[in-house]
Design a protein around this motif. Structure first.
Motif, PDB file in Angstrom:
ATOM      1  N   LYS A   8      -4.517  15.866 -14.677  1.00  0.00           N
ATOM      2  CA  LYS A   8      -5.279  16.383 -13.201  1.00  0.00           C
ATOM      3  C   LYS A   8      -5.786  17.818 -13.799  1.00  0.00           C
ATOM      4  O   LYS A   8      -4.550  18.497 -14.479  1.00  0.00           O
ATOM      5  N   GLU A  10      -7.762  21.411 -11.584  1.00  0.00           N
ATOM      6  CA  GLU A  10      -8.331  22.445 -11.028  1.00  0.00           C
ATOM      7  C   GLU A  10      -9.503  22.840 -11.372  1.00  0.00           C
ATOM      8  O   GLU A  10      -9.218  23.657 -12.420  1.00  0.00           O
ATOM      9  N   THR A  11     -10.584  23.297  -9.903  1.00  0.00           N
ATOM     10  CA  THR A  11     -11.321  24.424 -10.614  1.00  0.00           C
ATOM     11  C   THR A  11     -11.158  25.761  -9.626  1.00  0.00           C
ATOM     12  O   THR A  11     -10.781  25.751  -8.877  1.00  0.00           O
ATOM     13  N   ALA A  32      -3.983  21.450 -13.636  1.00  0.00           N
ATOM     14  CA  ALA A  32      -3.635  21.082 -12.089  1.00  0.00           C
ATOM     15  C   ALA A  32      -1.837  21.149 -11.833  1.00  0.00           C
ATOM     16  O   ALA A  32      -1.490  20.875 -13.253  1.00  0.00           O
TER      17      ALA A  32
END
Length: 160
Positions: A8, A10-11, A32
């Motif tokens: 997973k 995240e940006t 993440a």
């Protein structure tokens, strides 16, 4: 594809400046939080541990060589995890307002916050122990500055 094979991500929206002064905006992908881990991956750690950072710009996807990154700028509100939790929590931490001049002659004015042993609390002591990238805070931004691209640091105010 099995769920355990999926990492997973995240940006984080960033502006990145190369050691040659070229600036690029885009998104960096960080792992993440999950699987019992409280906190996700920090950009500071990625910059210190990887040879290349994945950056998605509106035009393309590119892997940027970290050795050629002068600084990465993140919105201060989005960069809370990048701050040193020990320095932020310690009432005795040192704060120095400085002007950092980069090798390309550009300058960034901001604040450094750090924790050092009692006999090494001067700004010069901290600078002697800089990691490869260090956080420099302004009112709106957090800069993750490459210590190898710094030409000079001028102290404006120091609280120890």
């Amino acid at each position: 594809m099995s769920d355990e094979m999926i990492i997973k991500k995240e940006t984080v929206a960033v502006e990145l400046c190369s050691s040659h002064g070229a600036q690029t905006r885009g998104d960096v992908f960080l792992r993440a939080p999950g699987d019992g881990v409280e906190r996700g991956e920090r950009l500071l750690d990625v910059l210190a541990q990887r040879w290349f950072v994945p950056l998605k710009t509106p035009e393309r996807f590119v892997f940027v060589a970290t050795r050629h990154v002068a600084w990465v700028r993140i919105d201060l509100l989005a960069a809370v995890d990048e701050l040193d939790p020990e320095a932020e929590a310690d009432e005795q931490s040192c704060v120095a307002r400085v002007v950092v001049e980069m090798q390309d002659a550009s300058k960034i004015e901001g604040r450094l916050r750090y924790v050092m042993p009692p006999n090494q609390r001067r700004l010069g002591d901290y600078l002697e122990h800089l990691p490869s990238f260090f956080p420099l805070r302004t009112d709106d931004w957090l800069y993750l500055v490459s210590s190898t691209c710094v030409a000079s640091v001028t102290p404006l105010e120091e609280k120890r």
